[in-house]
Enzyme design. Structure first.
Site, PDB file in Angstrom:
ATOM      1  N   GLY A 356       0.834  -1.196   0.000  1.00 19.94           N
ATOM      2  CA  GLY A 356       0.000   0.000   0.000  1.00 19.94           C
ATOM      3  C   GLY A 356       0.862   1.236   0.000  1.00 19.94           C
ATOM      4  O   GLY A 356       2.098   1.171   0.056  1.00 19.94           O
ATOM      5  N   SER A 359       0.976   8.691   3.112  1.00 20.72           N
ATOM      6  CA  SER A 359       1.303  10.096   2.897  1.00 20.72           C
ATOM      7  C   SER A 359       2.768  10.298   2.571  1.00 20.72           C
ATOM      8  O   SER A 359       3.124  11.271   1.900  1.00 20.72           O
ATOM      9  CB  SER A 359       0.934  10.903   4.150  1.00 20.72           C
ATOM     10  OG  SER A 359      -0.418  10.689   4.496  1.00 20.72           O
ATOM     11  N   ASP A 468       2.694  10.646  13.113  1.00 25.17           N
ATOM     12  CA  ASP A 468       1.664  10.074  12.240  1.00 25.17           C
ATOM     13  C   ASP A 468       1.014   8.882  12.931  1.00 25.17           C
ATOM     14  O   ASP A 468       0.862   7.813  12.344  1.00 25.17           O
ATOM     15  CB  ASP A 468       2.272   9.660  10.899  1.00 25.17           C
ATOM     16  CG  ASP A 468       1.199   9.386   9.846  1.00 25.17           C
ATOM     17  OD1 ASP A 468       0.055   9.844  10.043  1.00 25.17           O
ATOM     18  OD2 ASP A 468       1.498   8.718   8.850  1.00 25.17           O
TER      19      ASP A 468
END
Length: 648
Positions: A356, A359, A468
């Protein structure tokens, strides 16, 4: 005199004179090889009488404040007369020069040739000194604990605590010190001898003796210990220490015990670059023409080919910026930054499946000594400042070791910046909650929250801000073991303007703290901003859904959360959610960051909640399953063998 010679033999043999680096025909240094000038006492003057002339003797002053008297026979040269006196002291005539002390001129001397007839010097006083260009130096021992795998250069056995010469790299056990070669190779002077074999001594204008044959130099290099050969095979410039006392110094203390090397010495710096030595040997063996040597410029080495003989001050002053300039040069092998060994060649990693993208990069499953996760970061053509900042952060990440943290395994800088981490077979918490909709029990949800808080508490203890934190970066590994990933890396999660790092809102909108969205401070990221993101993760665990599910506009969420108009709806939490967990979620998502708790407090609250949860204990009257079969057998046996009672 025999007593002095016998004592000197004992000292020389005690330090392994036979195991010296050079062979017997070359120069061998005594235990202390500093060039101590012999100071003549006033009482020595006038002691030479006519009896010395009649007895055919010559008085000789030797290095290291020694002296002797030799007998002269007809037909003997100076070399023949002094050979034995020098040999018992570990010296060779090829390493020394002989002078005649002029009686009419105090303090002056005239150099003599070793082939001079000794009979013509009967009754004279001679002095033997070391040659200036001879590579004589003493070991500079230092006690060292070898954290990496090392072996003694004497006995070739495992070495943990021992000694190491800072000049030649010789390492050994304390009980092996008696076998250490007495001569420590001065590589800078050897390099000069190799490159300029016909050089002359310019102090007195007298030509120097012939230089050592190249064969001896090769043999001396080949006879070095294996570890030293490996050390000097690299093309880096080394800086080592060697003692440099004054030439007028005196031996004011007795010789140390041979069982312990002398580790207290005044140090100065010498530079070693062995690749030039090897190149010089190779070029000299191929072609001995002067043009082959003169074709090499003098500034190929950071240390220079030749170094002038200038007196070294006791304390050398360093320029203010010299330390940083030296660090920017090629690092020595022994002092190389340890993060160098964490860099992985891109050719060693095989990428297979694309997992995947997020950001800051794309995640692939790869193979590097097993399954790994490779995250290729979205940094195109990194500047030197970005590259250095990235390496600095990697140096912090590689020190993280925790059960709830993804194991950092290395990084790559070729073509793209990438980090290599441990591979988790399980899915992310986001996938479990919102895609697969896995039904967890309440005690399992609380344990996931505890492990996540435990991992974040460890990162904050290491001064690492996640930046994050979200359910996509929390993985459930092998059951319900939490692994936190994608932490740190402020270099990648920031915007760069030229060589300056500029902060920008990073992360996913739903997990971003209000102060991060507003970006009113230069660096809004803090421990409290991670706590807010963790509070959103708690909301996901206790509600089973994402916050602000009723708002479909991303910009509206950014505006309302940044202004403080919106916060997660705590009424959506599960009905069986403990009240302590509801209060913890409310505290973590407070709009004022100073009012949020830190992870040590969060972790203690969750652990206290876990201990207060009711537990179902097994009933004491319930039979054990593994004993059920035996119980049935006993009951059957009892029923069949019970006697009938008579009825009255």
């Amino acid at each position: 005199m025999e007593h002095i010679q016998g004592a000197w033999k004992t000292i020389s043999n005690g330090f392994g004179l036979k195991d010296a680096v050079f062979d017997g025909s070359s120069c061998i240094s005594p235990t202390i090889v500093q060039q101590f000038g012999y100071q003549r006492r006033a009482s020595d003057d006038g002691k030479l009488t006519d009896s010395s002339k009649t007895s055919n003797t010559i008085r000789v002053f030797l290095p290291n404040k020694q002296r002797t008297v030799v007998n002269v026979r007809n037909g003997m040269s100076l070399h023949d007369c002094l050979m034995k006196a020098l040999k018992v002291r570990g010296l060779q005539p090829e390493c020394c020069a002989v002078f005649r002390l002029l009686q009419e001129h105090k303090g002056k001397k005239a150099r003599l040739d070793w082939n001079t007839d000794a009979a013509s010097l009967i009754g004279e006083e001679l002095q033997v000194d070391f040659l200036d260009h001879v590579p004589l130096t003493t070991h500079n021992f230092a006690r060292k604990t070898f954290l990496k795998l090392a072996f003694c250069d004497i006995c070739q056995k495992f070495l943990l605590n021992g000694f190491r010469c800072q000049t030649c790299g010789y390492k050994f056990h304390e009980h092996c010190s008696t076998k250490v070669p007495t001569m420590c190779v001065d590589w800078s002077n050897i390099r000069q001898l190799l490159l300029f074999p016909n050089s002359t001594v310019g102090d007195s204008g007298v030509p120097a003796p012939p230089s050592f044959p190249m064969r001896r130099m090769r043999e001396s290099v080949s006879r070095m210990p294996a570890s030293s050969q490996h050390r000097y095979s690299t093309p880096h410039a080394f800086t080592f220490n060697t003692s440099s006392p004054s030439s007028e110094g005196s031996l004011s203390q007795r010789q140390r015990s041979t069982s312990t090397p002398n580790v207290h010495m005044v140090s100065t710096t010498l530079h070693v670059d062995s690749r030039m030595i090897e190149d010089a040997i190779r070029s000299h063996s191929e072609s001995a023409s002067p043009s082959a040597l003169s074709s090499s410029p003098n500034n190929l080495s950071p240390t220079g080919w030749s170094q002038p003989k200038t007196p070294v001050p006791a304390q050398r002053e360093r320029a203010p910026g010299s330390g940083t300039q030296e660090k920017n040069k090629i690092r020595p092998r022994g002092q190389r930054d340890s993060s160098y060994y964490w860099e992985i060649e891109a050719s060693e990693v095989m990428l297979s499946t694309r997992i995947g993208s997020g950001s800051f990069g794309t995640v692939y499953k790869g193979k590097w000594h097993g399954d790994v996760a490779v995250k290729i970061l979205k940094v195109v053509d990194p500047t030197p400042e970005q590259l250095q900042a990235f390496r600095n952060e990697v140096a912090v990440l590689r020190k993280t070791r925790h059960v709830n943290i993804l194991l950092f395994m290395g990084y790559m800088t070729k073509d793209n910046l990438a980090i290599v981490t441990q591979w988790c077979e399980g899915s992310s918490l986001y996938k479990h909650l919102h895609v697969q909709e896995t039904k967890f029990q309440m005690f399992q949800l609380i344990d996931i929250a505890r492990q996540t808080a435990q991992g974040m508490d460890y990162l904050h203890a290491k001064n690492i801000i996640h930046r994050d934190m979200k359910s996509n970066n929390i993985f459930l590994h092998e059951g319900l073991t939490v692994k936190i990933g994608d932490f740190g890396l402020a270099t990648v999660k920031s915007r760069w303007s030229g060589s300056q790092q500029v902060e920008q809102p990073t992360g996913s909108v739903l997990w971003m703290a209000p102060e991060v969205i507003r970006m009113q401070d230069d660096n809004p990221f803090s421990f409290q901003s991670d706590v807010y993101s963790y509070g959103i993760v708690l909301y996901e665990l206790m509600a089973g859904e994402l916050p602000y599910a009723h708002i479909n506009n991303r910009d509206q969420i950014i505006f309302m959360v940044g202004r403080g108009y919106a916060s997660p709806d705590l009424s959506r939490l599960y009905k069986n959610c403990p009240k302590a967990m509801k209060r913890l979620v409310a505290d973590c998502v407070k709009k004022v960051k100073e009012e949020r708790p830190l992870f040590p407090q969060i972790l203690s609250s969750i652990e206290l909640l876990q201990h207060s949860l009711p537990k179902i204990n097994r009933s004491a009257s319930e039979p054990s399953l593994h004993r059920a079969a035996h119980t049935e057998d006993i009951n059957a046996c009892t029923l069949t063998t019970s006697p009938r009672l008579p009825v009255f």
